[in-house]
Design a protein around this motif. Structure first.
Motif, mmCIF file in Angstrom:
data_model
loop_
_atom_site.group_PDB
_atom_site.id
_atom_site.type_symbol
_atom_site.label_atom_id
_atom_site.label_comp_id
_atom_site.label_asym_id
_atom_site.label_seq_id
_atom_site.Cartn_x
_atom_site.Cartn_y
_atom_site.Cartn_z
ATOM 1 N N ARG A 117 -21.263 51.389 19.949
ATOM 2 C CA ARG A 117 -21.971 50.299 19.239
ATOM 3 C C ARG A 117 -22.387 50.697 17.821
ATOM 4 N NH1 ARG A 117 -24.342 46.088 21.296
ATOM 5 N NH2 ARG A 117 -24.423 46.843 23.432
ATOM 6 N N ASP A 118 -22.786 51.947 17.682
ATOM 7 C CA ASP A 118 -23.301 52.407 16.386
ATOM 8 C C ASP A 118 -22.209 52.576 15.345
ATOM 9 O OD1 ASP A 118 -26.057 52.741 17.282
ATOM 10 O OD2 ASP A 118 -25.209 54.269 18.586
ATOM 11 N N TRP A 119 -20.933 52.457 15.744
ATOM 12 C CA TRP A 119 -19.826 52.724 14.840
ATOM 13 C C TRP A 119 -18.969 51.495 14.575
ATOM 14 C CZ3 TRP A 119 -20.058 57.190 12.298
ATOM 15 C CH2 TRP A 119 -21.011 58.091 12.777
ATOM 16 N N VAL A 120 -19.369 50.367 15.183
ATOM 17 C CA VAL A 120 -18.586 49.139 14.999
ATOM 18 C C VAL A 120 -19.149 48.358 13.816
ATOM 19 C CG1 VAL A 120 -17.862 46.957 16.044
ATOM 20 C CG2 VAL A 120 -18.057 49.009 17.459
ATOM 21 N N ALA A 121 -18.360 48.249 12.760
ATOM 22 C CA ALA A 121 -18.816 47.528 11.566
ATOM 23 C C ALA A 121 -18.316 46.093 11.559
ATOM 24 C CB ALA A 121 -18.339 48.247 10.313
ATOM 25 N N GLY A 122 -17.232 45.838 12.257
ATOM 26 C CA GLY A 122 -16.699 44.476 12.290
ATOM 27 C C GLY A 122 -15.751 44.291 13.462
ATOM 28 N N LEU A 123 -15.660 43.055 13.930
ATOM 29 C CA LEU A 123 -14.773 42.752 15.057
ATOM 30 C C LEU A 123 -14.059 41.435 14.824
ATOM 31 C CD1 LEU A 123 -17.015 43.300 18.248
ATOM 32 C CD2 LEU A 123 -15.211 44.816 17.395
ATOM 33 N N THR A 124 -12.799 41.374 15.241
ATOM 34 C CA THR A 124 -12.136 40.082 15.378
ATOM 35 C C THR A 124 -12.035 39.824 16.877
ATOM 36 O OG1 THR A 124 -10.815 40.544 13.418
ATOM 37 C CG2 THR A 124 -10.059 38.737 14.829
ATOM 38 N N VAL A 125 -12.558 38.684 17.310
ATOM 39 C CA VAL A 125 -12.490 38.384 18.738
ATOM 40 C C VAL A 125 -11.913 36.991 18.946
ATOM 41 C CG1 VAL A 125 -14.513 39.819 19.272
ATOM 42 C CG2 VAL A 125 -14.822 37.393 18.892
ATOM 43 N N VAL A 126 -11.265 36.825 20.086
ATOM 44 C CA VAL A 126 -10.839 35.494 20.523
ATOM 45 C C VAL A 126 -11.709 35.150 21.722
ATOM 46 C CG1 VAL A 126 -8.940 34.081 21.380
ATOM 47 C CG2 VAL A 126 -8.468 35.949 19.758
ATOM 48 N N THR A 127 -12.477 34.092 21.613
ATOM 49 C CA THR A 127 -13.403 33.733 22.699
ATOM 50 C C THR A 127 -12.641 33.024 23.823
ATOM 51 O OG1 THR A 127 -13.860 31.518 21.887
ATOM 52 C CG2 THR A 127 -15.185 33.302 20.942
ATOM 53 N N GLY A 128 -13.346 32.786 24.899
ATOM 54 C CA GLY A 128 -12.749 32.089 26.039
ATOM 55 C C GLY A 128 -12.375 30.647 25.739
ATOM 56 N N THR A 129 -12.810 30.123 24.587
ATOM 57 C CA THR A 129 -12.395 28.767 24.199
ATOM 58 C C THR A 129 -11.199 28.812 23.245
ATOM 59 O OG1 THR A 129 -13.942 28.790 22.354
ATOM 60 C CG2 THR A 129 -14.744 27.808 24.400
ATOM 61 N N GLY A 130 -10.759 30.028 22.930
ATOM 62 C CA GLY A 130 -9.610 30.156 22.025
ATOM 63 C C GLY A 130 -9.990 30.149 20.554
ATOM 64 N N GLU A 131 -11.303 30.255 20.257
ATOM 65 C CA GLU A 131 -11.718 30.360 18.845
ATOM 66 C C GLU A 131 -11.539 31.797 18.384
ATOM 67 O OE1 GLU A 131 -12.813 27.632 17.382
ATOM 68 O OE2 GLU A 131 -12.870 26.545 19.290
ATOM 69 N N VAL A 132 -11.188 31.962 17.112
ATOM 70 C CA VAL A 132 -11.141 33.312 16.538
ATOM 71 C C VAL A 132 -12.404 33.502 15.702
ATOM 72 C CG1 VAL A 132 -9.895 34.889 15.020
ATOM 73 C CG2 VAL A 132 -8.616 33.302 16.484
ATOM 74 N N LEU A 133 -13.170 34.549 16.018
ATOM 75 C CA LEU A 133 -14.405 34.823 15.264
ATOM 76 C C LEU A 133 -14.278 36.163 14.551
ATOM 77 C CD1 LEU A 133 -17.160 33.952 17.945
ATOM 78 C CD2 LEU A 133 -16.126 32.421 16.250
ATOM 79 N N GLU A 134 -14.703 36.167 13.287
ATOM 80 C CA GLU A 134 -14.780 37.429 12.518
ATOM 81 C C GLU A 134 -16.248 37.816 12.507
ATOM 82 O OE1 GLU A 134 -12.364 39.197 11.354
ATOM 83 O OE2 GLU A 134 -10.686 37.788 11.557
ATOM 84 N N LEU A 135 -16.570 38.905 13.174
ATOM 85 C CA LEU A 135 -17.978 39.266 13.359
ATOM 86 C C LEU A 135 -18.319 40.558 12.621
ATOM 87 C CD1 LEU A 135 -18.132 38.611 17.221
ATOM 88 C CD2 LEU A 135 -18.715 37.024 15.376
ATOM 89 N N GLY A 136 -19.371 40.502 11.822
ATOM 90 C CA GLY A 136 -19.826 41.710 11.129
ATOM 91 C C GLY A 136 -19.169 41.900 9.780
ATOM 92 N N LYS A 137 -17.874 41.736 9.726
ATOM 93 C CA LYS A 137 -17.100 41.799 8.477
ATOM 94 C C LYS A 137 -17.309 43.093 7.694
ATOM 95 C CE LYS A 137 -17.026 36.814 8.035
ATOM 96 N NZ LYS A 137 -17.669 35.654 7.453
ATOM 97 N N GLY A 138 -17.698 44.151 8.353
ATOM 98 C CA GLY A 138 -17.823 45.442 7.673
ATOM 99 C C GLY A 138 -19.084 45.601 6.848
ATOM 100 N N LEU A 139 -19.901 44.581 6.810
ATOM 101 C CA LEU A 139 -21.123 44.691 5.998
ATOM 102 C C LEU A 139 -22.129 45.629 6.657
ATOM 103 C CD1 LEU A 139 -21.578 40.911 5.151
ATOM 104 C CD2 LEU A 139 -20.812 42.714 3.593
ATOM 105 N N ILE A 140 -22.769 46.471 5.832
ATOM 106 C CA ILE A 140 -23.823 47.319 6.390
ATOM 107 C C ILE A 140 -25.091 46.489 6.572
ATOM 108 C CG2 ILE A 140 -25.305 49.334 5.961
ATOM 109 C CD1 ILE A 140 -22.872 50.527 4.414
ATOM 110 N N LYS A 141 -25.383 45.661 5.572
ATOM 111 C CA LYS A 141 -26.552 44.783 5.657
ATOM 112 C C LYS A 141 -26.098 43.333 5.685
ATOM 113 C CE LYS A 141 -30.209 47.539 3.638
ATOM 114 N NZ LYS A 141 -31.198 47.597 2.538
ATOM 115 N N ASN A 142 -26.649 42.575 6.585
ATOM 116 C CA ASN A 142 -26.267 41.179 6.715
ATOM 117 C C ASN A 142 -27.344 40.468 7.537
ATOM 118 O OD1 ASN A 142 -25.068 38.711 7.117
ATOM 119 N ND2 ASN A 142 -23.369 39.478 8.354
ATOM 120 N N ALA A 143 -28.320 39.913 6.838
ATOM 121 C CA ALA A 143 -29.470 39.316 7.529
ATOM 122 C C ALA A 143 -29.318 37.802 7.610
ATOM 123 C CB ALA A 143 -30.756 39.700 6.801
#
Ligand code: MLT
Ligand code: ZN
Length: 457
Positions: free
Chosen positions: A158-184
């Motif tokens: 968990r501490d090393w994941v800066a970003g993820l591309t996931v496909v949800t169970g509805t078939g949506e593609v989400l870009e999560l985190g996007k490599g940002l260190i700070k993102n409030a």
């Protein structure tokens, strides 16, 4: 009957198979108590493929089981009910290193060891590490928030994941985190997917943080009589040196690896052994602590590595335990408590296990420095598997009562999967489980993502 032809149209016929051997191989992980029975196995090459697969599965009402390195130990990657296995073994490329960000973007099927080597080759270090590094995949590490042997100094996946591309169970593609260190900007959904065991969606790409390489690792190995002494030794090292690992194994584990040909490093035979690693410039300080714990009688005997080869040989005594015991088809538990509770938890748990398993061999080992202990009960040769499994499940309830009493977790790093599902309530409250169910409903309303794992709908 599911329409596999239309799935072949999505991924290409060369990336879909119903071959018996492939289904058997890819429909299972290292759990040995269940038989795989998947419908088919597909090998997507892209996020687009994965999106197409999920949409197909929704339409056809077929469950999806994600498959990485298949080194899981809780049945999280077992396809036992006609599911479609989605293997990421062909999405195994390291795509892009950003030196400025100290981050690397890779596909979910990249093998942990390949990422580690890639990082070192480029002057960086990927520190999450464990014995299954040669077969586990990054996607699976993320799905289980893999911990391993260096959590003390470097944390969890968990501490090393800066970003993820996931496909949800509805078939949506989400870009999560996007490599940002700070993102409030609201909920960090990335963390929901980490450790979700494929029950919300499939990770297709990950951006992983890297750090600078450490100094060569030094390893100290000691024979110890009791867990109180182990924790005093831990305290002595931790307060003086930034140790990267503090591991333990009992004499039964030592006998297991010795039987497989590893040489005992010490003449002294004792109930417990500890392995301490540091990768800092504080070697003199580490040796001083070593001398002190020997003089005080906390350690009965010990050895300090003088070369990388010796350090690696000492590590094998700990890392080869799982493989050395595999022929006993052990029943595995993977529990954790807060570090301060380890001795009292161990005393209580050991008493229960010894009472309930008077004739079975109980192997203890694990990451005692972060409160995570692995318990492997060895199956007596003559006992049929089913009978052994049932007997162990009965004892689980007693063990987990002890875990609960000490405020611990029934699964520290292997995940809930199928094997720990009946016991989730020993660690999570009814309110928490209800919230998890509600979240699943959002990301996977049809219940197709790794169905039957973690909790039932
Ligand atoms: C380990 O620490 O060696 C792994 O978690 C594997 C296991 O528990 O068998
Ligand atoms: Zn472990």
């Amino acid at each position: 009957m599911a329409d596999l032809q239309s799935l072949a149209n999505v991924v290409g016929p060369e990336n879909l198979t119903v071959d018996d051997d492939v289904r058997h191989e890819f429909g299972r992980d290292w759990t040995r108590y269940m038989q795989p029975a998947p419908l088919a196995v597909t090998f997507p090459r892209s996020t687009e493929h994965v999106r197409g697969i999920v949409r197909w599965a929704r339409n056809e009402k077929v469950g999806i089981v994600p498959s990485g390195g298949r080194s899981g130990l809780s049945g999280g990657a077992m396809a036992i009910k006609g599911e479609l296995v989605v293997s990421f073994s062909k999405m195994n490329k390291i795509l892009e290193l950003s030196r400025g960000d100290a981050m690397v973007r890779c596909e979910a099927g990249v093998i942990t060891e390949n990422l580690q080597k890639f990082a070192l080759d480029h002057g960086f270090y990927y520190p999450v590490d464990f014995a299954a590094r040669g077969s586990s995949a990054i996607g699976g590490n993320i799905a289980t928030n893999a911990g391993g042997i260096k959590v003390l100094r470097y944390g969890l996946t968990r501490d090393w994941v800066a970003g993820l591309t996931v496909v949800t169970g509805t078939g949506e593609v989400l870009e999560l985190g996007k490599g940002l260190i700070k993102n409030a900007t609201g909920y960090d959904l990335r963390h929901l997917f980490i450790g979700s065991e494929g029950t919300l969606g499939l990770v297709t790409h990950a951006t992983m943080r890297l750090t600078r390489p450490p100094l060569p690792q030094r390893v100290l190995f000691m024979a110890v009589n009791d867990t109180e002494s182990i924790m005093k030794i831990f305290d002595a090292f931790r307060s003086s040196v930034a140790i990267s690992a503090f591991e333990t194994l009992n004499e039964d584990a030592m006998q297991g690896v010795s039987a497989k040909g590893l040489k005992r490093p010490l003449e002294t035979v004792s109930r417990w052994y500890v392995l301490v690693e540091h990768d800092t410039a504080d070697n003199d300080r580490a040796l001083e602590v070593f001398q002190t714990v020997m003089n005080e009688g906390l350690a009965l005997d010990g050895v300090v590595s003088e070369s990388s080869a010796q350090a690696a040989a000492l590590w094998r005594l700990r890392e080869d335990i799982t493989e050395a015991l595999a022929h006993h088809t052990p029943y595995k538990n993977d529990v954790s408590v807060m570090v301060s509770r380890v001795p009292s938890f161990l005393a209580d748990a050991d008493a229960v296990l010894k009472r309930e398993y008077p004739t079975y061999t109980i192997v203890w080992f694990g990451h005692i420095g972060d409160g995570n202990l692995h318990i492997s009960i060895l199956k007596p040769k003559e006992l049929p598997m089913e009978q052994f499994y049932k007997a162990c499940q009965k004892v689980d309830t007693m063990l987990f009562e002890v875990v609960q009493k000490h405020g611990g977790s029934i699964s520290a790093e292997h995940g809930v999967g199928l094997t720990k599902k009946p016991f989730l309530s020993y660690t999570r409250s009814p309110e928490e489980i209800a919230t998890m169910r509600a979240l699943k409903q959002v990301f996977d309303p049809d219940g197709i993502m790794n169905p039957g794992k973690m909790f039932d709908p």
